[in-house]
Motif scaffolding. Structure first.
Motif, PDB file in Angstrom:
ATOM      1  N   GLY A 135       0.808  -1.204   0.000  1.00  0.00           N
ATOM      2  CA  GLY A 135       0.000   0.000   0.000  1.00  0.00           C
ATOM      3  C   GLY A 135       0.844   1.259   0.000  1.00  0.00           C
ATOM      4  N   GLN A 136       1.956   1.232   0.726  1.00  0.00           N
ATOM      5  CA  GLN A 136       2.835   2.396   0.798  1.00  0.00           C
ATOM      6  C   GLN A 136       3.461   2.732  -0.552  1.00  0.00           C
ATOM      7  OE1 GLN A 136       5.476   1.152   3.922  1.00  0.00           O
ATOM      8  NE2 GLN A 136       4.079   1.763   5.557  1.00  0.00           N
ATOM      9  N   VAL A 137       3.669   1.720  -1.394  1.00  0.00           N
ATOM     10  CA  VAL A 137       4.277   1.972  -2.704  1.00  0.00           C
ATOM     11  C   VAL A 137       3.229   1.996  -3.825  1.00  0.00           C
ATOM     12  CG1 VAL A 137       6.471   0.974  -1.984  1.00  0.00           C
ATOM     13  CG2 VAL A 137       4.799  -0.476  -3.176  1.00  0.00           C
ATOM     14  N   GLY A 138       1.939   2.051  -3.446  1.00  0.00           N
ATOM     15  CA  GLY A 138       0.887   2.205  -4.428  1.00  0.00           C
ATOM     16  C   GLY A 138       0.518   0.953  -5.195  1.00  0.00           C
ATOM     17  N   LEU A 139       0.755  -0.226  -4.597  1.00  0.00           N
ATOM     18  CA  LEU A 139       0.452  -1.492  -5.272  1.00  0.00           C
ATOM     19  C   LEU A 139      -0.452  -2.375  -4.412  1.00  0.00           C
ATOM     20  CD1 LEU A 139       3.962  -2.409  -6.758  1.00  0.00           C
ATOM     21  CD2 LEU A 139       2.031  -1.360  -7.954  1.00  0.00           C
ATOM     22  N   ALA A 140      -1.361  -1.768  -3.701  1.00  0.00           N
ATOM     23  CA  ALA A 140      -2.201  -2.516  -2.762  1.00  0.00           C
ATOM     24  C   ALA A 140      -3.026  -3.606  -3.447  1.00  0.00           C
ATOM     25  CB  ALA A 140      -3.138  -1.552  -2.026  1.00  0.00           C
ATOM     26  N   ASP A 141      -3.318  -3.428  -4.725  1.00  0.00           N
ATOM     27  CA  ASP A 141      -4.178  -4.389  -5.436  1.00  0.00           C
ATOM     28  C   ASP A 141      -3.392  -5.352  -6.333  1.00  0.00           C
ATOM     29  OD1 ASP A 141      -3.350  -2.416  -7.166  1.00  0.00           O
ATOM     30  OD2 ASP A 141      -5.217  -2.378  -8.316  1.00  0.00           O
ATOM     31  N   LYS A 142      -2.042  -5.398  -6.155  1.00  0.00           N
ATOM     32  CA  LYS A 142      -1.227  -6.199  -7.075  1.00  0.00           C
ATOM     33  C   LYS A 142      -0.571  -7.409  -6.415  1.00  0.00           C
ATOM     34  CE  LYS A 142      -1.553  -3.470 -10.758  1.00  0.00           C
ATOM     35  NZ  LYS A 142      -2.543  -2.500 -10.289  1.00  0.00           N
ATOM     36  N   GLY A 143      -0.960  -7.740  -5.199  1.00  0.00           N
ATOM     37  CA  GLY A 143      -0.280  -8.796  -4.458  1.00  0.00           C
ATOM     38  C   GLY A 143      -0.335 -10.164  -5.107  1.00  0.00           C
ATOM     39  N   ALA A 144      -1.388 -10.461  -5.855  1.00  0.00           N
ATOM     40  CA  ALA A 144      -1.550 -11.779  -6.463  1.00  0.00           C
ATOM     41  C   ALA A 144      -0.933 -11.870  -7.856  1.00  0.00           C
ATOM     42  CB  ALA A 144      -3.031 -12.141  -6.533  1.00  0.00           C
ATOM     43  N   ARG A 145      -0.436 -10.763  -8.387  1.00  0.00           N
ATOM     44  CA  ARG A 145       0.150 -10.759  -9.726  1.00  0.00           C
ATOM     45  C   ARG A 145       1.550 -11.386  -9.707  1.00  0.00           C
ATOM     46  NH1 ARG A 145      -2.069  -6.644 -13.045  1.00  0.00           N
ATOM     47  NH2 ARG A 145      -4.281  -6.439 -12.529  1.00  0.00           N
ATOM     48  N   ARG A 146       2.028 -11.745 -10.893  1.00  0.00           N
ATOM     49  CA  ARG A 146       3.412 -12.169 -11.088  1.00  0.00           C
ATOM     50  C   ARG A 146       4.212 -10.962 -11.598  1.00  0.00           C
ATOM     51  NH1 ARG A 146       3.886 -17.448  -8.919  1.00  0.00           N
ATOM     52  NH2 ARG A 146       1.862 -18.454  -9.267  1.00  0.00           N
ATOM     53  N   PRO A 147       5.516 -10.941 -11.350  1.00  0.00           N
ATOM     54  CA  PRO A 147       6.309  -9.810 -11.843  1.00  0.00           C
ATOM     55  C   PRO A 147       6.157  -9.551 -13.338  1.00  0.00           C
ATOM     56  CG  PRO A 147       7.582 -11.078 -10.271  1.00  0.00           C
ATOM     57  CD  PRO A 147       6.302 -11.844 -10.500  1.00  0.00           C
ATOM     58  N   SER A 148       6.007 -10.622 -14.130  1.00  0.00           N
ATOM     59  CA  SER A 148       5.892 -10.461 -15.578  1.00  0.00           C
ATOM     60  C   SER A 148       4.635  -9.713 -15.987  1.00  0.00           C
ATOM     61  CB  SER A 148       5.917 -11.830 -16.263  1.00  0.00           C
ATOM     62  OG  SER A 148       4.827 -12.627 -15.827  1.00  0.00           O
ATOM     63  N   GLU A 149       3.671  -9.612 -15.099  1.00  0.00           N
ATOM     64  CA  GLU A 149       2.418  -8.916 -15.387  1.00  0.00           C
ATOM     65  C   GLU A 149       2.492  -7.434 -15.048  1.00  0.00           C
ATOM     66  OE1 GLU A 149      -1.262 -11.443 -14.446  1.00  0.00           O
ATOM     67  OE2 GLU A 149       0.248 -12.233 -13.044  1.00  0.00           O
ATOM     68  N   LEU A 150       3.644  -6.988 -14.546  1.00  0.00           N
ATOM     69  CA  LEU A 150       3.803  -5.606 -14.114  1.00  0.00           C
ATOM     70  C   LEU A 150       4.749  -4.850 -15.036  1.00  0.00           C
ATOM     71  CD1 LEU A 150       4.317  -6.152 -10.271  1.00  0.00           C
ATOM     72  CD2 LEU A 150       2.155  -5.831 -11.504  1.00  0.00           C
ATOM     73  N   SER A 151       4.603  -3.538 -15.064  1.00  0.00           N
ATOM     74  CA  SER A 151       5.554  -2.688 -15.782  1.00  0.00           C
ATOM     75  C   SER A 151       6.875  -2.633 -15.012  1.00  0.00           C
ATOM     76  CB  SER A 151       4.982  -1.275 -15.921  1.00  0.00           C
ATOM     77  OG  SER A 151       4.912  -0.651 -14.635  1.00  0.00           O
ATOM     78  N   GLY A 152       7.917  -2.090 -15.662  1.00  0.00           N
ATOM     79  CA  GLY A 152       9.205  -1.954 -14.991  1.00  0.00           C
ATOM     80  C   GLY A 152       9.111  -1.104 -13.738  1.00  0.00           C
ATOM     81  N   GLY A 153       8.367  -0.006 -13.820  1.00  0.00           N
ATOM     82  CA  GLY A 153       8.211   0.851 -12.651  1.00  0.00           C
ATOM     83  C   GLY A 153       7.484   0.156 -11.517  1.00  0.00           C
ATOM     84  N   GLN A 154       6.477  -0.636 -11.865  1.00  0.00           N
ATOM     85  CA  GLN A 154       5.761  -1.385 -10.826  1.00  0.00           C
ATOM     86  C   GLN A 154       6.666  -2.455 -10.201  1.00  0.00           C
ATOM     87  OE1 GLN A 154       2.435  -2.593 -13.278  1.00  0.00           O
ATOM     88  NE2 GLN A 154       1.046  -1.167 -12.241  1.00  0.00           N
ATOM     89  N   GLN A 155       7.498  -3.095 -11.022  1.00  0.00           N
ATOM     90  CA  GLN A 155       8.413  -4.091 -10.477  1.00  0.00           C
ATOM     91  C   GLN A 155       9.401  -3.444  -9.498  1.00  0.00           C
ATOM     92  OE1 GLN A 155      10.019  -7.244 -13.099  1.00  0.00           O
ATOM     93  NE2 GLN A 155       8.742  -6.347 -14.709  1.00  0.00           N
ATOM     94  N   GLN A 156       9.858  -2.240  -9.813  1.00  0.00           N
ATOM     95  CA  GLN A 156      10.777  -1.579  -8.893  1.00  0.00           C
ATOM     96  C   GLN A 156      10.049  -1.156  -7.616  1.00  0.00           C
ATOM     97  OE1 GLN A 156      13.623  -1.821  -7.991  1.00  0.00           O
ATOM     98  NE2 GLN A 156      14.917  -0.446  -9.208  1.00  0.00           N
ATOM     99  N   ARG A 157       8.781  -0.854  -7.710  1.00  0.00           N
ATOM    100  CA  ARG A 157       7.992  -0.570  -6.510  1.00  0.00           C
ATOM    101  C   ARG A 157       7.890  -1.824  -5.628  1.00  0.00           C
ATOM    102  NH1 ARG A 157       3.801   3.770  -6.793  1.00  0.00           N
ATOM    103  NH2 ARG A 157       4.363   5.162  -8.493  1.00  0.00           N
TER     104      ARG A 157
END
Length: 262
Positions: A135-157
Motif C-alpha cells: 500500500g505504501q508503494v501504491g500497489l495494494a491491489d497487485k499482491g496476487a500478480r506475477r512480476p511479468s504482469e507488471l511494468s518496470g516501474g511497478q516491479q521496482q515498486r
C-alpha cells in the motif's frame, strides 16, 4: 556474535575503510581510507566518475564485501569481523536492497516476493505487513500478480516494498532508477524520499544521475577511491556541474599519470 556498540545516532559508519584487489604492482586500490558517518533517517546519494569506487563503497558499507582495512558499523553494530553466517543474518534482517535489475523471482507472486526477506530471516511471513508496504508503494491491489504482469516501474515498486518489509536499519540502492524512464524514475525516487521523510528510513543510493541525486539530503562524490567532495541537498544543475568538474580533474590526473609512467 555481532558486537553491539553503545546507541549511536549514525545508521552507517565507516572508519578508515580501504579495499585493495590484488597485490604488488598489479594491486587496485578501490577505496583509499573512507571516513564517514550517515545519520538515521537520512537520504544520501553517492556519485563519482567510472572507476571511482562507488560500487565498492556500497558493497563494503552493506557487508557484501570485506574491507582490506578499517571498520564498518551498521546501526551501531560492528560488522567488519563477522563471519559469513552472521553477515547473512544481518543482511536479511536489518538491511534492505533495491537494485537496477529489480531481482524479483518470476515464479513467485508480488506478495511472495515482498515476504521473501522475512522467510529467509526465519520470521513468520506476515501478510498484513506485506499488504501495508505494498500500500505504501501504491500497489495494494497487485499482491496476487506475477512480476511479468507488471511494468518496470511497478516491479521496482515491488522491490522497494520488499526492501521495506523488515523495517531495515538501512536501505541500499544501486542505480535503482537506471532501467526506468524519466517519469517512472521520478515516481520511484519520490517513494524513496517518502520512505525517509514519513517512515524514518535511511537510504544510501549510488547513482550516475544528477536528477536522482537531487532527491537526497546530501550527495557524496568519490574520486580515485576517496571522498572528493559533498553537497547538501542541491538542484540537479549544481550536482551536474560539480560532477563534470570532478570528472575532468580525474581524467586529467589519470592522463598525467599515464604520461609519467611512459
Amino acid at each position: 556474535m555481532a558486537r553491539e556498540a553503545a546507541p549511536s545516532t549514525a545508521a552507517v559508519e565507516l572508519a578508515g575503510v580501504r579495499r585493495r584487489y590484488g597485490k604488488g604492482d598489479r594491486a587496485v586500490h578501490a577505496l583509499r581510507g573512507i571516513d564517514l558517518s550517515l545519520p538515521h533517517g537520512s537520504f544520501t546519494a553517492v556519485m563519482g566518475p567510472s572507476g571511482s569506487g562507488k560500487s565498492t563503497f556500497l558493497q563494503c558499507a552493506a557487508g557484501l564485501d570485506r574491507p582490506t582495512a578499517g571498520s564498518v558499523r551498521l546501526g551501531g553494530t560492528e560488522i567488519t569481523g563477522l563471519g559469513e553466517n552472521e553477515l547473512t543474518r544481518l543482511r536479511r534482517s536489518r538491511l534492505g536492497f533495491v537494485f537496477q535489475a529489480f531481482n524479483l523471482l518470476p515464479s513467485l507472486t508480488v506478495e511472495q516476493n515482498v515476504l521473501l526477506p522475512l522467510r529467509l530471516a526465519g520470521r513468520r511471513p506476515d501478510r498484513d505487513r506485506a499488504a501495508e508496504v505494498l500500500g505504501q508503494v501504491g500497489l495494494a491491489d497487485k499482491g496476487a500478480r506475477r512480476p511479468s504482469e507488471l511494468s518496470g516501474g511497478q516491479q521496482q515498486r515491488v522491490a522497494l516494498a520488499r526492501a521495506l518489509v523488515t523495517r531495515p536499519d538501512v536501505i541500499f540502492g544501486d542505480e535503482p532508477t537506471g532501467a526506468l524512464d524519466t517519469t517512472t524514475a521520478a515516481e520511484v525516487l519520490a517513494l524513496l524520499r517518502d520512505a525517509v521523510d514519513r517512515l524514518g528510513a535511511t537510504v544510501v543510493m549510488v547513482t550516475h544521475d544528477p536528477v536522482a541525486a537531487a532527491y537526497a539530503d546530501q550527495v557524496l562524490f568519490l574520486a580515485d577511491g576517496a571522498l572528493a567532495d559533498r553537497l547538501p541537498r542541491s538542484a540537479p544543475a549544481r550536482i551536474a556541474a560539480l560532477m563534470k568538474d570532478l570528472t575532468s580533474t580525474t581524467t586529467a590526473t589519470a592522463a598525467a599519470g599515464a604520461g609519467a609512467a611512459a
